[in-house]
Design an enzyme around this catalytic site. Structure first.
Site: not given
Ligand SMILES: NC(=O)c1ccc[n+]([C@@H]2O[C@H](COP(=O)([O-])OP(=O)(O)OC[C@H]3O[C@@H](n4cnc5c(N)ncnc54)[C@H](OP(=O)(O)O)[C@@H]3O)[C@@H](O)[C@H]2O)c1
Length: 253
Positions: A140, A153
Site C-alpha cells: 500500500s 498498517y
Molecule cells: N482497498 C484499498 O483501497 C487498498 C489500497 C491499497 C492496498 N490495499 C491492499 O490490497 C489488498 C486487498 O484489499 P481489499 O480492499 O481488496 O481487501 P478486502 O476486500 O477487505 O478483502 C480482504 C480479503 O482478505 C481476507 N482475509 C482477511 N483477513 C484474513 C486472514 N487473517 N486470513 C485469511 N484471509 C483473510 C478476507 O476474507 P475473510 O475476512 O473471510 O478472511 C477477504 O477475502 C490488501 O492487502 C490491502 O491491504 C487495499
C-alpha cells in the site's frame, strides 16, 4: 476467455473479496487453476460460485501456521505444483497509536505481515516442484507516506516490502521471484467498508483536512489493478519486477 495460463496454478490469499476476488476471476478467465484462501467459509463459497473445477476454496486464517500448512497441503494434493502465489489478504482499522487496542495490534501484524511469510514458506516446496514461481506481495502507498490512523498498517506493509525484496536473493537458485505491488486506494474494495460509522467519519474528516484525497486522486478501478497484477505473474523469465508502484493514469495526480 483466453488460455495463456492453461496448465498454470496459483494460490490467492484473501481471494473472496475486493482485489483478491478480481484476481481469481482474471486467472481463471486465462485458464489457470486457483486455490483461494480466506477465513469466512460462506463468503468464500459465494465468491467461487460459477468458477467450477478451476478453483478450490482453502479455508484458513493466514496468521495461523497450522492452518496455512494444511491449506497448502490441500492445494498440493488437489492441483500439484504451484506456479504463482498472490499474497493479497490484508486488513486494518483507523486507530491513532495512542488508542490502538492490544488485539488489533496482533491481528494486523498477523494478516499484513506474518501471514505472508507463512504462505511464502509453505509455497516454496510446491514452487520447487514447478521448477520456479512468482510471488506478488500486495502493499500500500501507506508503506511510503504516512496515513493518519494507519501507522501500524503502513509499518506492516513496509516490513512486507523489505521481506519481499530480501527473499529474491534467497530464492534465486530456485527460480522463484518476488514482486511488491504497491497500490493507492481502490474502488469497490472492502478495506474500510466494515469500519464502524464513527471510525469512518473520523478518518474521512482527518484525511480531508490533511489533503490525502486531493493528493491521491480518484480510487483505482479493481479490474485494471487485477489485470496488471496478473501481468506481473507472466513477465519473461529473464525479467525481475522487484517493486511496482501502481496508480491510475487518468487519476489527475
Ligand atoms: N482497498 C484499498 O483501497 C487498498 C489500497 C491499497 C492496498 N490495499 C491492499 O490490497 C489488498 C486487498 O484489499 P481489499 O480492499 O481488496 O481487501 P478486502 O476486500 O477487505 O478483502 C480482504 C480479503 O482478505 C481476507 N482475509 C482477511 N483477513 C484474513 C486472514 N487473517 N486470513 C485469511 N484471509 C483473510 C478476507 O476474507 P475473510 O475476512 O473471510 O478472511 C477477504 O477475502 C490488501 O492487502 C490491502 O491491504 C487495499
Amino acid at each position: 476467455m483466453n488460455s495463456e495460463l492453461k496448465g498454470k496454478t496459483a494460490v490467492v490469499t484473501g481471494g473472496s473479496s475486493g482485489l483478491g476476488a478480481a484476481v481469481v476471476r482474471t486467472l481463471v478467465d486465462r485458464g489457470a487453476r486457483v486455490g483461494v484462501i480466506a477465513r469466512n467459509p460462506a463468503r468464500l463459497k459465494a465468491s467461487l460460485a460459477g468458477l467450477g473445477d478451476a478453483v478450490i476454496g482453502l479455508h484458513a486464517d493466514i496468521g495461523d501456521p497450522r492452518q496455512v500448512a494444511d491449506a497448502f497441503a490441500e492445494f498440493g494434493s488437489t492441483f500439484g505444483p504451484l506456479n504463482f502465489l498472490v499474497n493479497n489478504a490484508g486488513a486494518g482499522l483507523y486507530y491513532p497509536v495512542d488508542r490502538l487496542p492490544d488485539d488489533e495490534i496482533s491481528a494486523e501484524v498477523a494478516v499484513n505481515f506474518v501471514g505472508h511469510i507463512l504462505c511464502v514458506r509453505s509455497a516454496i516446496p510446491l514452487m520447487r516442484r514447478a521448477g520456479g514461481g512468482v510471488i506478488v506481495n500486495v502493499s500500500s502507498e501507506s508503506s511510503q507516506q504516512p496515513v493518519h490512523g494507519l501507522a501500524l498498517y503502513g509499518a506492516c506493509k513496509a516490513a512486507l516490502e523489505a521481506f519481499s525484496l530480501a527473499i529474491n536473493q534467497e530464492l534465486r537458485a530456485d527460480r522463484i521471484k518476488s514482486t511488491v505491488l504497491r497500490l493507492g486506494r481502490m474502488k469497490d474494495a472492502g478495506f474500510s467498508k466494515g469500519w464502524p460509522t464513527d471510525m469512518r467519519a473520523e478518518a474521512v474528516e482527518r484525511w480531508q483536512q490533511g489533503g490525502r484525497f486531493a493528493s491521491d486522486g480518484e480510487p483505482m478501478d479493481l479490474d485494471f489493478v487485477a489485470k496488471t497484477l496478473v501481468g506481473l505473474l507472466t513477465v519473461p523469465p529473464a525479467a525481475q519486477m522487484r517493486v511496482v508502484d501502481l496508480r491510475e493514469f487518468d487519476a489527475g495526480v
